[in-house]
Scaffold this motif. Structure first.
Motif, PDB file in Angstrom:
ATOM      1  N   VAL A 183     -17.827  30.257  24.569  1.00 61.64           N
ATOM      2  CA  VAL A 183     -17.519  29.029  24.874  1.00 61.64           C
ATOM      3  C   VAL A 183     -16.264  28.713  23.910  1.00 61.64           C
ATOM      4  O   VAL A 183     -16.616  28.184  22.769  1.00 61.64           O
ATOM      5  N   PRO A 184     -15.161  28.181  24.652  1.00 63.28           N
ATOM      6  CA  PRO A 184     -14.133  27.887  23.595  1.00 63.28           C
ATOM      7  C   PRO A 184     -14.205  26.455  23.247  1.00 63.28           C
ATOM      8  O   PRO A 184     -14.954  25.765  24.000  1.00 63.28           O
ATOM      9  N   VAL A 185     -13.335  26.239  22.080  1.00 63.38           N
ATOM     10  CA  VAL A 185     -13.316  24.919  21.652  1.00 63.38           C
ATOM     11  C   VAL A 185     -12.276  24.332  22.572  1.00 63.38           C
ATOM     12  O   VAL A 185     -11.008  24.632  22.532  1.00 63.38           O
ATOM     13  N   VAL A 186     -12.310  23.052  23.442  1.00 63.40           N
ATOM     14  CA  VAL A 186     -11.357  22.761  24.305  1.00 63.40           C
ATOM     15  C   VAL A 186     -10.505  21.647  23.531  1.00 63.40           C
ATOM     16  O   VAL A 186     -11.158  20.637  22.822  1.00 63.40           O
ATOM     17  N   GLU A 187      -9.289  21.589  23.679  1.00 64.12           N
ATOM     18  CA  GLU A 187      -8.257  20.564  23.207  1.00 64.12           C
ATOM     19  C   GLU A 187      -7.831  19.894  24.185  1.00 64.12           C
ATOM     20  O   GLU A 187      -7.590  18.679  24.227  1.00 64.12           O
ATOM     21  N   MET A 188      -7.729  20.524  25.540  1.00 64.13           N
ATOM     22  CA  MET A 188      -7.079  19.808  26.459  1.00 64.13           C
ATOM     23  C   MET A 188      -7.656  20.724  27.759  1.00 64.13           C
ATOM     24  O   MET A 188      -8.068  21.790  27.924  1.00 64.13           O
ATOM     25  N   LEU A 189      -8.085  19.815  29.038  1.00 68.60           N
ATOM     26  CA  LEU A 189      -8.717  20.420  29.940  1.00 68.60           C
ATOM     27  C   LEU A 189      -7.726  20.881  31.044  1.00 68.60           C
ATOM     28  O   LEU A 189      -6.663  20.605  31.122  1.00 68.60           O
ATOM     29  N   SER A 190      -8.288  22.085  31.746  1.00 70.33           N
ATOM     30  CA  SER A 190      -7.366  22.523  32.671  1.00 70.33           C
ATOM     31  C   SER A 190      -7.166  21.729  34.051  1.00 70.33           C
ATOM     32  O   SER A 190      -8.073  20.758  34.107  1.00 70.33           O
TER      33      SER A 190
ATOM     34  N   ALA B 270      -2.879  13.509  23.412  1.00 68.35           N
ATOM     35  CA  ALA B 270      -3.543  12.650  24.518  1.00 68.35           C
ATOM     36  C   ALA B 270      -2.763  12.100  25.561  1.00 68.35           C
ATOM     37  O   ALA B 270      -3.443  11.925  26.635  1.00 68.35           O
ATOM     38  N   ALA B 271      -1.379  11.969  25.525  1.00 74.33           N
ATOM     39  CA  ALA B 271      -0.619  11.792  26.684  1.00 74.33           C
ATOM     40  C   ALA B 271      -0.749  12.711  27.708  1.00 74.33           C
ATOM     41  O   ALA B 271      -0.811  12.677  28.894  1.00 74.33           O
ATOM     42  N   ALA B 272      -0.705  13.938  27.111  1.00 76.74           N
ATOM     43  CA  ALA B 272      -0.897  15.390  28.069  1.00 76.74           C
ATOM     44  C   ALA B 272      -2.377  15.126  28.658  1.00 76.74           C
ATOM     45  O   ALA B 272      -2.394  15.469  29.963  1.00 76.74           O
ATOM     46  N   CYS B 273      -3.278  14.568  27.970  1.00 81.48           N
ATOM     47  CA  CYS B 273      -4.558  14.780  28.647  1.00 81.48           C
ATOM     48  C   CYS B 273      -4.556  13.789  29.750  1.00 81.48           C
ATOM     49  O   CYS B 273      -5.257  13.864  30.759  1.00 81.48           O
ATOM     50  N   LEU B 274      -4.081  12.619  29.310  1.00 82.06           N
ATOM     51  CA  LEU B 274      -3.963  11.587  30.296  1.00 82.06           C
ATOM     52  C   LEU B 274      -3.248  11.946  31.626  1.00 82.06           C
ATOM     53  O   LEU B 274      -3.650  12.014  32.868  1.00 82.06           O
ATOM     54  N   ARG B 275      -2.174  12.892  31.543  1.00 82.61           N
ATOM     55  CA  ARG B 275      -1.309  13.271  32.610  1.00 82.61           C
ATOM     56  C   ARG B 275      -2.127  14.136  33.466  1.00 82.61           C
ATOM     57  O   ARG B 275      -1.886  14.222  34.557  1.00 82.61           O
ATOM     58  N   ARG B 276      -2.669  15.280  32.731  1.00 80.39           N
ATOM     59  CA  ARG B 276      -3.681  16.072  33.564  1.00 80.39           C
ATOM     60  C   ARG B 276      -4.771  15.485  34.164  1.00 80.39           C
ATOM     61  O   ARG B 276      -5.076  15.786  35.232  1.00 80.39           O
TER      62      ARG B 276
ATOM     63  N   ALA C 216       1.791  22.143  24.833  1.00 74.60           N
ATOM     64  CA  ALA C 216       3.157  21.915  25.346  1.00 74.60           C
ATOM     65  C   ALA C 216       2.449  20.608  26.341  1.00 74.60           C
ATOM     66  O   ALA C 216       1.587  20.713  27.175  1.00 74.60           O
ATOM     67  N   THR C 217       3.060  19.597  26.126  1.00 74.80           N
ATOM     68  CA  THR C 217       2.588  18.299  27.011  1.00 74.80           C
ATOM     69  C   THR C 217       3.258  17.837  28.117  1.00 74.80           C
ATOM     70  O   THR C 217       2.913  17.227  29.228  1.00 74.80           O
ATOM     71  N   GLY C 218       4.695  18.219  28.245  1.00 70.08           N
ATOM     72  CA  GLY C 218       5.508  17.859  29.268  1.00 70.08           C
ATOM     73  C   GLY C 218       6.121  16.641  29.228  1.00 70.08           C
ATOM     74  O   GLY C 218       6.874  16.088  30.040  1.00 70.08           O
ATOM     75  N   VAL C 219       5.669  15.886  28.210  1.00 69.34           N
ATOM     76  CA  VAL C 219       6.100  14.451  27.699  1.00 69.34           C
ATOM     77  C   VAL C 219       7.349  14.333  27.038  1.00 69.34           C
ATOM     78  O   VAL C 219       8.411  13.849  27.100  1.00 69.34           O
ATOM     79  N   GLY C 220       7.385  15.291  25.872  1.00 63.35           N
ATOM     80  CA  GLY C 220       8.560  15.348  25.150  1.00 63.35           C
ATOM     81  C   GLY C 220       9.188  16.799  25.111  1.00 63.35           C
ATOM     82  O   GLY C 220       8.687  17.593  25.747  1.00 63.35           O
ATOM     83  N   ASP C 221      10.522  17.069  24.780  1.00 68.76           N
ATOM     84  CA  ASP C 221      11.075  18.125  25.182  1.00 68.76           C
ATOM     85  C   ASP C 221      11.194  19.144  23.717  1.00 68.76           C
ATOM     86  O   ASP C 221      11.074  20.369  23.869  1.00 68.76           O
ATOM     87  N   SER C 222      10.840  18.464  22.676  1.00 73.32           N
ATOM     88  CA  SER C 222      10.817  19.380  21.557  1.00 73.32           C
ATOM     89  C   SER C 222       9.393  18.756  20.791  1.00 73.32           C
ATOM     90  O   SER C 222       9.077  17.877  20.852  1.00 73.32           O
TER      91      SER C 222
END
Lengths: 349, 409
Positions: free
Chosen positions: B52-59, B91-97, B6-12
């Motif tokens: 140690v998990p594999v990270v796809e997006m940072l908290s 990528a957009a979600a990572c940037l947003r975070r 879930a990135t929060g950028v798109g709705d679906s």
């Protein structure tokens, strides 16, 4: 007459009949005679044998032998002087200028107060681009021998184009006339060209150039490189233009015009300085001082003027050495005081 | 395949594009990000339980375990799963975070780590460029990645290698590549970057975006080579068809040259560039405000340093250029000895060589006041970093609506 004296006599005979070079047969004969004496360990004859070979045209052997002499007798000035003579009489004197200068400095240490060493050192240093040292040596040579026209010429040329002293031009013309009276070659007229062009006497400068290269026959491929060197130097002198750098009418053109970086940097610094003077509190807060700007403006102008003289000297004086030294080497034999400094003859008085 | 995020950028969530196995050759077990955590890193993890998990997006803020995962290479780089729209959304979600108000101070740095993987290097980006070229992936994803790099403050080297990888998409993007590679402050390599800009300018003449390239090169001329002719060209060029970020860069040169009104223009331009991305990336505005305040502090001091550097140039070298130009003019055969070939004398040749050196970027001066030069160089490095943020913001602002539209049903 000893065998050594006989060899020297042959050498001088070969040099006396100089016609764009020594008489090769006499030089070879002198070399053989010197060799006989040198085989007995006479270092004067070793130098003489190398010098005779050099004037006969075998420069490589001459240089090799002279290097051997300086290696065997490092405290013997004649070997260094002979090396420098051949370096300065080379077709490409700029390429050998530094080695000539080093040899002459060594010779001067071993034999101080010898006018021809100082004069040749002035030539070598000017060719190498060491203009201040060259000027000092030329003046030292003039102190040792007031009649040394060659040293006067180099001193005047350096004063004119490195020191920015316009009054030195007349000396160059005097030297050329004196050389004519002394039945020297026409080569010193090349120095007069520089003086005449600096004064804006363009026609006279061209006439002087023709006079300098007049003995070199038109269409002779052997002397064409010498003529071309002189003409190239003259072309660059024309590009340099009349007058001297640092003089009012040339200054703006030489720094690149009104929109040049020099002019605009000065203008920007002046504007900043005025802004600082209008608002001294802000200047103090930002840690800048109008006096620093004044100092930088002074330094900028002084450095640019000095640099311009340096650039001009690099172009004109080194170019002159490139054209003049081979011309002299072609038209004139080595002077007797040089043979004396090479310990081959003794000058009386 | 990776789970949707879930990135929060798109709705679906759009369906994944079909990726040929040859396009993503690294997706075979063991995956590049499934390596072991080195023992040295494990020693500092005494309080951490579990794998140690594999990270796809940072908290937000990121955890200690995530930082360890980043250091150990246990993370999926951007487009690591292939050139898909899903990956673009990640990528957009990572940037947003990274620009989240709650993000930790080093969030930008950690997010930058996600761009490339030590084992894969720029391969995912190259795959993305190829997919764009083949029409398998939308072109705005390139803008998104390039913009991300700039906004996150990537180093010269990282930006350069990433832009080179993205340039596979074709020549229309080459200008973007050249712009993205403009830098030099990190390693004091302004000269090399200037040369690259000049080469780009000559090879991409009249292409799309070439005007921006010219402005950037002229900025180097004014600020780093202290050539005043550049300031006139910059004034003229900044009124032309260039991006707002490029205009901002040109205005910094005017500010350095003493234009008092440039400060206000810089603020306005930055504001106009950041406004579109501000809602999505809320921390970007305060970050830029702080950077701009640092850049524009002490204008007289900086101007004085720049003038000191300009004064240290060899201005006398201009003289020999004039003389030699005059000497090279063709001389008519005036005497009986015939025409002279145009070859200069040896002294003239050596002066020509010196002149060429004198004309070369950053070689025609020696600044004795090292402090002044360092101050100008450091300022230039900061300006370039800020400009890359603005340039990146422009690109991201172009990409985000496309991404949202792609996600909409």
């Amino acid at each position: 007459m000893s065998e050594f004296e006989s060899a020297v006599r042959t050498l001088r005979e070969g040099l006396r009949d100089w016609n764009k070079g020594a008489v090769p047969g006499l030089m070879s004969s002198a070399a053989v005679q010197f060799d006989v004496v040198a085989a007995r360990g006479d270092r004067r004859a070793q130098v003489g044998a190398a010098v005779a070979r050099g004037f006969a045209g075998d420069l490589d052997t001459a240089r090799r032998r002279l290097h051997e002499v300086t290696a065997q007798h490092p405290d013997y000035a004649a070997g260094y002087i002979a090396l420098a003579v051949f370096a300065l009489r080379d077709a490409d004197p700029l390429a050998h200028a530094e080695s000539a200068a080093w040899a002459l400095i060594a010779a001067r240490d071993l034999a101080p107060d010898v006018g021809c060493i100082e004069r040749m050192l002035a030539q070598a240093l000017a060719s190498a681009g060491e203009f201040m040292g060259a000027l000092q040596c030329a003046r030292a040579a003039m102190t040792l021998d007031r009649d040394d026209g060659e040293a006067r010429m180099w001193s005047a040329l350096l004063r004119l184009y490195f020191g920015g002293d316009g009054s030195a031009g007349s000396v160059l013309e005097d030297v050329a006339r004196d050389a004519e009276l002394c039945q020297r070659s026409s080569a010193p007229w090349l120095g007069a060209v520089a003086a005449l062009y600096a004064r804006g006497e363009f026609h006279e400068a061209r006439v002087a150039l023709r006079r300098a290269i007049a003995p070199l026959k038109i269409g002779d491929p052997a002397v064409k490189p010498l003529v071309d060197k002189a003409r190239r130097w003259y072309r660059e002198l024309r590009g340099f233009g009349p007058g001297l750098p640092m003089t009012g009418e040339r200054w703006l053109r030489d720094v690149g015009g009104a929109s040049s970086d020099y002019v605009r940097t000065r203008a920007a610094m002046t504007a900043l300085r005025e802004a600082m003077l209008r608002n001294p509190e802000r200047a103090q807060h930002e840690g800048v001082d109008p006096l620093d700007v004044d100092r930088a403006l002074g330094e900028l102008e002084a450095r640019t003027r000095r640099g311009m003289l340096e650039w001009g000297a690099r172009l004109i004086i080194r170019g002159f050495a490139e054209a003049y030294l081979p011309l002299v080497a072609c038209l004139e034999p080595p002077p007797v005081e040089v043979l004396s400094a090479m310990d081959l003859i003794v000058l009386d008085g | 395949m990776n789970p949707p995020v879930a990135t929060g950028v798109g709705d679906s969530l759009p369906s994944l594009l079909v990726v040929s196995p040859s396009g993503v050759p690294w997706l075979v077990p063991p995956l590049p990000w499934q390596g072991e955590v080195p023992a040295a890193l494990r020693q500092g993890m005494s309080g951490v339980t579990g794998e140690v998990p594999v990270v796809e997006m940072l908290s937000t803020p990121c955890t200690f375990v995530e930082v360890v995962a980043l250091r150990a290479g246990r993370y999926v780089p951007l487009f690591g799963w292939g050139p898909t729209v899903d990956e673009a959304r990640r990528a957009a979600a990572c940037l947003r975070r990274a620009f989240d108000p709650q993000a930790d101070p080093r969030a930008l740095e950690h997010t930058l780590d996600l761009v490339m993987h030590p084992k894969l290097q720029a391969k995912p980006l190259e795959a993305l460029a190829r997919a764009v070229l083949a029409g398998e992936c939308p072109a705005w994803s390139l803008d998104l990645v390039a913009g991300m790099l700039g906004m996150l403050g990537a180093s010269d080297r990282a930006r350069e290698s990433a832009c080179a990888a993205l340039d596979l998409a074709g020549t229309s993007r080459s200008v973007l590549r050249r712009l993205g590679a403009a830098g030099g402050g990190d390693l004091g390599a302004y000269r090399e970057h200037y040369t690259a800009l000049c080469m780009g300018e000559s090879s991409l003449r009249d292409g799309p975006g070439s005007a921006d390239l010219v402005v950037v090169r002229q900025w180097y001329d004014v600020v780093l080579a202290r050539r005043w002719s550049g300031i006139d060209a910059l004034r003229a060029a900044s009124d032309g068809p260039v991006d707002a970020s490029t205009r901002w860069l040109a205005t910094t040169a005017a500010w350095l040259a003493g234009d008092e009104r440039a400060r206000g223009r810089l603020m306005d331009l930055a504001q106009s560039i950041l406004d579109p991305v501000q809602p999505s990336l809320p921390r970007v505005m305060p970050l830029m405000a702080r950077e701009m305040a640092e850049l524009l502090a002490n204008p007289w001091q900086l101007r004085w340093s720049h003038l000191q550097c300009a004064a240290a140039r060899d201005h006398a070298a201009a003289a020999i250029r004039t003389w030699l130009t005059a000497a090279s003019e063709v001389e008519p055969a005036e005497d009986e000895r015939g025409a002279l070939d145009p070859e200069p004398s040896q002294a003239g040749r050596s002066a020509v060589a010196a002149r060429q050196l004198a004309g070369e970027f950053l070689l025609d001066w020696f600044v004795p006041d090292r402090e002044a030069r360092t101050r100008v160089d450091a300022w230039a490095a900061r300006v370039l970093r800020t400009w890359h943020r603005l340039l990146g913001a422009e690109r991201v602002a172009r990409a985000l609506p496309e991404l949202t539209a792609e996600a909409s049903p």
